[in-house]
Design a protein around this motif. Structure first.
Motif: not given
Length: 299
Positions: A151-155, A92-99, A122-128
């Motif tokens: 745990i992988v930070p992604v954009a 399972v890839v569980f996505i959350i939005d930034r912090t 997956a911690v998404n939108k880390v570019d923001r």
């Protein structure tokens, strides 16, 4: 070397970037996207084969807890579709939005409590994230919420760290023959994708003007050698919604049709003749029988 193949559920609350992530992984659009929550209504399978490894990603509707919507049949369907995707998955890839951690993130986490498959966060939108120094402490904090396989930070939109995420997923694919031909990218038909593209263009053009009580049904999908004829019925629940959708002198429906047709031509590889119709069908989104006839069927 033996082959590996496995199912990977992409989970998360609405509008967190699940469809964007899957589309980037596949290198083409399979799931529609918009800034509106709950754009994805169905399980959509995306298949990626790289050498001996076949990844079968399942994009899911966002699990949501809005009290005013909870009793709607279509909202129950979306939550059931998301939960059903967890059956028999290998990862399972569980996505959350930034912090940010929201009550809906917590609901998804609780749904994952009984899942035996490894869960990658997956911690998404880390570019923001404006202050990057907040990311590492946040990753440490969130790691305490459950035992994550990684745990992988992604954009997802830009592809940042997506290859690293795929590498983590690959570690959990079991040895197996490939379930799909190596060149297949989805289990969904062109007919289904055509309906979804029309719905995407409506959601992108209308923003908050049109509520969720809108769906698209393909009434004709006829392929000829150089042209594909598609007729799509757009269903809304009230006359006022129909008026908004058509727009002044039909300008809005023309723009929606043009945008959908251009994207359909890229997908089907031929010229497309697209006809759009708008019909009022009261109460369809809260009628289980109507939903099933419109393709909202977990079977």
């Amino acid at each position: 070397m033996s082959q590996t193949c496995g199912f990977v559920a992409i989970m998360g609350r609405p509008n967190v970037g699940k469809s964007t992530l899957m589309n980037h992984i596949l290198g083409q659009k399979i799931s529609i996207t918009s800034r509106r929550p709950q754009t994805t209504r169905h399980q959509v399978m995306g298949i990626k084969t790289e050498g001996d490894a076949q990844f079968i990603y399942v994009d899911t509707p966002g699990i949501h807890t809005l009290e005013k919507d909870r009793d709607k049949a279509i909202n129950r369907f979306m939550n059931q579709a998301a939960t059903q995707a967890l059956r028999d998955v290998d990862c399972v890839v569980f996505i959350i939005d930034r912090t940010r951690w929201t009550p809906e993130d917590q609901v998804v986490l609780e749904r994952l409590a009984t899942v035996k498959a490894p869960v990658i966060l997956a911690v998404n939108k880390v570019d923001r994230i404006n202050d990057k120094s907040t990311l590492l402490p946040w990753l440490e904090e969130v790691s305490g919420r459950r035992e994550f396989a990684a745990i992988v930070p992604v954009a997802a939109k830009h592809g940042t760290n997506v290859a690293e995420l795929e590498a983590e997923v690959a570690k959990h694919l079991p040895e197996s023959v490939h379930f799909f031909p190596d060149d297949q990218v989805t289990d969904r038909s062109l007919r289904f994708l055509a309906a979804e593209l029309v719905r995407e263009k409506i959601m992108r053009q209308l923003g908050d003007e049109l509520p969720y009580q809108m769906t698209v049904e393909i009434e004709e999908f006829r392929e000829e050698s150089e042209i594909t004829h598609i007729s799509a019925l757009i269903m809304v629940e009230r006359q006022g919604q129909k008026k908004i959708l058509i727009g002044d002198r039909g300008e809005r429906i023309k723009n929606i049709g043009r945008d959908a047709r251009l994207e359909m031509e890229r997908v089907v590889g031929t010229k497309v003749m697209l006809n759009l119709w708008v019909k009022v069908k009261r109460g369809w989104s809260d009628d289980d029988r109507a939903l099933k006839s419109l393709g909202y069927d977990l079977d």
